[in-house]
Write a protein that holds these residues in place. Sequence first.
Motif, PDB file in Angstrom:
ATOM      1  N   ILE A 123       0.858  -1.193   0.000  1.00 14.95           N
ATOM      2  CA  ILE A 123       0.000   0.000   0.000  1.00 14.95           C
ATOM      3  C   ILE A 123       0.891   1.240   0.000  1.00 14.95           C
ATOM      4  CG2 ILE A 123      -1.787   1.275   1.246  1.00 14.95           C
ATOM      5  CD1 ILE A 123      -2.555  -1.449   2.552  1.00 14.95           C
ATOM      6  N   TYR A 124       0.595   2.172  -0.900  1.00 15.54           N
ATOM      7  CA  TYR A 124       1.362   3.414  -0.993  1.00 15.54           C
ATOM      8  C   TYR A 124       0.518   4.585  -0.497  1.00 15.54           C
ATOM      9  CZ  TYR A 124       5.136   1.321  -3.765  1.00 15.54           C
ATOM     10  OH  TYR A 124       6.200   0.565  -4.179  1.00 15.54           O
ATOM     11  N   SER A 125       1.039   5.291   0.494  1.00 12.92           N
ATOM     12  CA  SER A 125       0.381   6.505   0.976  1.00 12.92           C
ATOM     13  C   SER A 125       0.778   7.659   0.072  1.00 12.92           C
ATOM     14  CB  SER A 125       0.807   6.803   2.412  1.00 12.92           C
ATOM     15  OG  SER A 125       0.380   8.092   2.798  1.00 12.92           O
ATOM     16  N   CYS A 126      -0.184   8.216  -0.646  1.00 15.45           N
ATOM     17  CA  CYS A 126       0.072   9.304  -1.600  1.00 15.45           C
ATOM     18  C   CYS A 126      -0.696  10.568  -1.215  1.00 15.45           C
ATOM     19  CB  CYS A 126      -0.313   8.877  -3.009  1.00 15.45           C
ATOM     20  SG  CYS A 126       0.421   7.316  -3.531  1.00 15.45           S
ATOM     21  N   THR A 127      -1.062  10.671   0.043  1.00 12.51           N
ATOM     22  CA  THR A 127      -1.743  11.885   0.507  1.00 12.51           C
ATOM     23  C   THR A 127      -0.746  13.040   0.521  1.00 12.51           C
ATOM     24  OG1 THR A 127      -1.306  11.073   2.743  1.00 12.51           O
ATOM     25  CG2 THR A 127      -3.520  10.746   1.873  1.00 12.51           C
ATOM     26  N   ASP A 128      -1.231  14.267   0.735  1.00 15.43           N
ATOM     27  CA  ASP A 128      -0.357  15.437   0.711  1.00 15.43           C
ATOM     28  C   ASP A 128       0.840  15.233   1.625  1.00 15.43           C
ATOM     29  OD1 ASP A 128      -1.936  16.687  -1.089  1.00 15.43           O
ATOM     30  OD2 ASP A 128      -2.648  18.271   0.241  1.00 15.43           O
ATOM     31  N   SER A 129       1.975  15.682   1.153  1.00 15.94           N
ATOM     32  CA  SER A 129       3.229  15.485   1.889  1.00 15.94           C
ATOM     33  C   SER A 129       3.367  16.522   2.999  1.00 15.94           C
ATOM     34  CB  SER A 129       4.409  15.564   0.922  1.00 15.94           C
ATOM     35  OG  SER A 129       4.274  14.596  -0.089  1.00 15.94           O
ATOM     36  N   GLY A 130       2.733  16.231   4.107  1.00 15.60           N
ATOM     37  CA  GLY A 130       2.752  17.126   5.258  1.00 15.60           C
ATOM     38  C   GLY A 130       2.083  16.436   6.435  1.00 15.60           C
ATOM     39  N   ARG A 180       5.578   5.359   1.946  1.00 15.27           N
ATOM     40  CA  ARG A 180       5.149   6.765   1.879  1.00 15.27           C
ATOM     41  C   ARG A 180       5.747   7.442   0.655  1.00 15.27           C
ATOM     42  NH1 ARG A 180       2.413  11.108   1.761  1.00 15.27           N
ATOM     43  NH2 ARG A 180       1.956  12.256   3.672  1.00 15.27           N
ATOM     44  N   VAL A 181       4.891   8.014  -0.186  1.00 11.15           N
ATOM     45  CA  VAL A 181       5.325   8.804  -1.333  1.00 11.15           C
ATOM     46  C   VAL A 181       5.387  10.264  -0.891  1.00 11.15           C
ATOM     47  CG1 VAL A 181       4.774   9.551  -3.679  1.00 11.15           C
ATOM     48  CG2 VAL A 181       4.297   7.196  -2.967  1.00 11.15           C
ATOM     49  N   TRP A 182       6.564  10.867  -0.997  1.00 12.14           N
ATOM     50  CA  TRP A 182       6.747  12.249  -0.532  1.00 12.14           C
ATOM     51  C   TRP A 182       7.174  13.102  -1.717  1.00 12.14           C
ATOM     52  CZ3 TRP A 182       5.679  13.823   4.416  1.00 12.14           C
ATOM     53  CH2 TRP A 182       6.012  15.140   4.746  1.00 12.14           C
ATOM     54  N   ILE A 183       6.309  14.006  -2.164  1.00 11.64           N
ATOM     55  CA  ILE A 183       6.608  14.840  -3.331  1.00 11.64           C
ATOM     56  C   ILE A 183       6.262  16.297  -3.042  1.00 11.64           C
ATOM     57  CG2 ILE A 183       6.317  12.996  -5.029  1.00 11.64           C
ATOM     58  CD1 ILE A 183       3.468  13.928  -5.487  1.00 11.64           C
ATOM     59  N   SER A 184       6.885  17.188  -3.830  1.00 11.09           N
ATOM     60  CA  SER A 184       6.625  18.619  -3.665  1.00 11.09           C
ATOM     61  C   SER A 184       5.931  19.232  -4.863  1.00 11.09           C
ATOM     62  CB  SER A 184       7.939  19.363  -3.400  1.00 11.09           C
ATOM     63  OG  SER A 184       8.441  19.045  -2.116  1.00 11.09           O
ATOM     64  N   SER A 185       5.633  18.425  -5.884  1.00 12.50           N
ATOM     65  CA  SER A 185       4.824  18.906  -7.003  1.00 12.50           C
ATOM     66  C   SER A 185       4.098  17.717  -7.618  1.00 12.50           C
ATOM     67  CB  SER A 185       5.687  19.620  -8.054  1.00 12.50           C
ATOM     68  OG  SER A 185       6.403  18.684  -8.838  1.00 12.50           O
ATOM     69  N   GLN A 186       3.105  18.005  -8.451  1.00 15.30           N
ATOM     70  CA  GLN A 186       2.269  16.960  -9.033  1.00 15.30           C
ATOM     71  C   GLN A 186       2.672  16.618 -10.468  1.00 15.30           C
ATOM     72  OE1 GLN A 186      -0.377  15.202  -7.696  1.00 15.30           O
ATOM     73  NE2 GLN A 186       0.052  16.076  -5.699  1.00 15.30           N
ATOM     74  N   THR A 187       3.829  17.082 -10.929  1.00 17.17           N
ATOM     75  CA  THR A 187       4.259  16.764 -12.290  1.00 17.17           C
ATOM     76  C   THR A 187       4.528  15.267 -12.404  1.00 17.17           C
ATOM     77  OG1 THR A 187       6.601  17.121 -11.810  1.00 17.17           O
ATOM     78  CG2 THR A 187       5.317  19.037 -12.524  1.00 17.17           C
ATOM     79  N   GLU A 188       4.476  14.757 -13.617  1.00 14.89           N
ATOM     80  CA  GLU A 188       4.692  13.326 -13.813  1.00 14.89           C
ATOM     81  C   GLU A 188       6.074  12.897 -13.348  1.00 14.89           C
ATOM     82  OE1 GLU A 188       3.761  11.727 -17.608  1.00 14.89           O
ATOM     83  OE2 GLU A 188       1.674  12.428 -17.591  1.00 14.89           O
ATOM     84  N   ASP A 189       7.080  13.739 -13.613  1.00 14.01           N
ATOM     85  CA  ASP A 189       8.442  13.406 -13.166  1.00 14.01           C
ATOM     86  C   ASP A 189       8.511  13.306 -11.649  1.00 14.01           C
ATOM     87  OD1 ASP A 189       9.249  13.381 -15.749  1.00 14.01           O
ATOM     88  OD2 ASP A 189      10.445  15.219 -15.661  1.00 14.01           O
ATOM     89  N   ALA A 190       7.871  14.262 -10.956  1.00 12.13           N
ATOM     90  CA  ALA A 190       7.898  14.268  -9.493  1.00 12.13           C
ATOM     91  C   ALA A 190       7.155  13.061  -8.928  1.00 12.13           C
ATOM     92  CB  ALA A 190       7.287  15.565  -8.961  1.00 12.13           C
ATOM     93  N   VAL A 191       6.013  12.746  -9.503  1.00 14.25           N
ATOM     94  CA  VAL A 191       5.226  11.598  -9.032  1.00 14.25           C
ATOM     95  C   VAL A 191       5.993  10.300  -9.264  1.00 14.25           C
ATOM     96  CG1 VAL A 191       3.139  10.240  -9.418  1.00 14.25           C
ATOM     97  CG2 VAL A 191       2.997  12.739  -9.313  1.00 14.25           C
ATOM     98  N   ARG A 192       6.566  10.153 -10.453  1.00 13.56           N
ATOM     99  CA  ARG A 192       7.313   8.925 -10.783  1.00 13.56           C
ATOM    100  C   ARG A 192       8.504   8.761  -9.828  1.00 13.56           C
ATOM    101  NH1 ARG A 192       7.761   9.979 -15.583  1.00 13.56           N
ATOM    102  NH2 ARG A 192       6.027   8.747 -16.387  1.00 13.56           N
ATOM    103  N   ARG A 193       9.230   9.864  -9.605  1.00 12.10           N
ATOM    104  CA  ARG A 193      10.377   9.805  -8.698  1.00 12.10           C
ATOM    105  C   ARG A 193       9.925   9.514  -7.269  1.00 12.10           C
ATOM    106  NH1 ARG A 193      12.372  14.149 -10.197  1.00 12.10           N
ATOM    107  NH2 ARG A 193      11.584  15.545  -8.573  1.00 12.10           N
ATOM    108  N   GLY A 194       8.791  10.094  -6.882  1.00 14.12           N
ATOM    109  CA  GLY A 194       8.263   9.864  -5.535  1.00 14.12           C
ATOM    110  C   GLY A 194       7.917   8.406  -5.296  1.00 14.12           C
ATOM    111  N   ILE A 195       7.337   7.762  -6.298  1.00 20.96           N
ATOM    112  CA  ILE A 195       6.993   6.335  -6.180  1.00 20.96           C
ATOM    113  C   ILE A 195       8.260   5.482  -6.110  1.00 20.96           C
ATOM    114  CG2 ILE A 195       5.929   4.385  -7.380  1.00 20.96           C
ATOM    115  CD1 ILE A 195       3.831   6.385  -8.471  1.00 20.96           C
TER     116      ILE A 195
END
Length: 504
Positions: free
Chosen positions: A105-112, A134-149
């Motif tokens: 299970i991946y937690s993708c809720t807001d990083s805060g 936990r997926v921790w990202i600072s933007s919703q771009t595809e690159d940021a999401v992919r890197r976060g995962i």
Amino acid sequence: MKNLYITEKPSVADSFASVLGIEINKSDRSRGYAENDNAIISWCYGHLVTLAYPEVYDPAYKSWRVEHLPIIPQEYKYEIVNNAGAKKQFEVIRKLMHREDVSMIYSCTDSGREGEYIFRLVYQESKTNKPAKRVWISSQTEDAVRRGIEEAKDIHAYDPLARAAYCRAKEDWLFGMNFSRIYTCRYGKELAARLKEDKRSVIAIGRVMTCVLGLVVERELEISNFVPKVHYGIMASFLSQASGIAYKGKWQPPKNKGAEPTVQPGEDEKYFSKEEAQAIIDKLNGHEATVKKVEIKVKKEPPPLLFNLAELQSEANKKFKLPVDETLEIAQRLYEKKLISYPRTDSRVLSTDIISEIPKVLNGLYKNSAFKDAVIRIKDFGKLAIDKSAKRFVDDSKVTDHYAIIPTYVATDLSRLDADSRNVYSLIVKRFLAIFYPAAEYNTVKVETEIKGEIFVTHSKTLKDLGWKEIYEVTPAKNEEELSASPIHLLTKKEKCEVTGLEL
């Protein structure tokens, strides 16, 4: 086996779905999740689980009585938010978490902190024992999401943040439940009588709400109790005899000698009465003036720091009269559209790990006609002014959960945004672009003119080099000094001047 991804809201799920190769259709929206051969994505509607009300602990607490207080649970209880949509969606997520083909299970809720709390409660109440990341990202771009995962950490790495979130929620509960009841029991009838209401008024007390209300009331009392005080200064008009320059100077009251101002008992500030100021004018009438000092300096003003949420709200209010809550809503929408980084940040600088992304962001902004010329100017400056050594704007020690608010590389046609969103987005972009420009330079001049021992001061400030002000202009402060438009830098020390006027 499949991975299950949980986001904070449906709109954010779209960003993750595109990276995971999932297309969310209308039917998926209705059932509360979507999936393909490798992944499942679902979403919360913000908080799905909350702390239970006091009557869940003891039915007697349904009645608000002083003798029940304080209510301090030995063990806190939780319940699903009392809303049909929330209950349905929680049940959807709970079943997904228990599906046999779900292995992670991946937690993708807001990083805060709040986003952490939202997921932890759902995870806790689902009673699942499956591992989570936990997926921790600072933007919703595809690159940021992919890197976060790809870089997602074990959920337990964020346990300190989760404990902080639980503590904050329990503190709010204890404060609100107990103080609201005691104040309502003590003063509810009295307040109802004053408001001419039949039922006892409920007096809601909150940890943050009541403090803010107190500040508002305190400020309102200051305004209503304010007594205007008339005080006087002296302005002199001069005409230099050698250069023929006409200018004005403001009287500087002496610090250790001369007229003593009138002071009312208990007052901190000193005010000159009309009579005292007039006495100074009478003493100076008919006397010649002399330029005592001409001080010329070149001052550099660096670009302002980047926006955090509070600064963005303040600037949007000054420039566009936007209420702070509306600015936050706009920023959140821009974030979900992948146009800006995470808006709920306290930081006004960048972290070193984002520096490598800056050229990509600038290239994205280059595609927007509104910012193309500014990006070209930045490239003309040569080497980028911002790198890991630029401590004013890049400092990991000053970054909390997220770096400052900046645009992403995702280009957009500004005409597709509503007026307020366009204004806020442009504000963020221009503040970002400004940090790549050189400092603005000013010629500042200070002239002191003396009449019979009394000093009159004149200031002048002329822009020598626009620098970053070419792209961005900070809203001026209300208390900025009064500047002279006269060429006072041409005056010389000991130059004689005719006093052409003295006025209050």
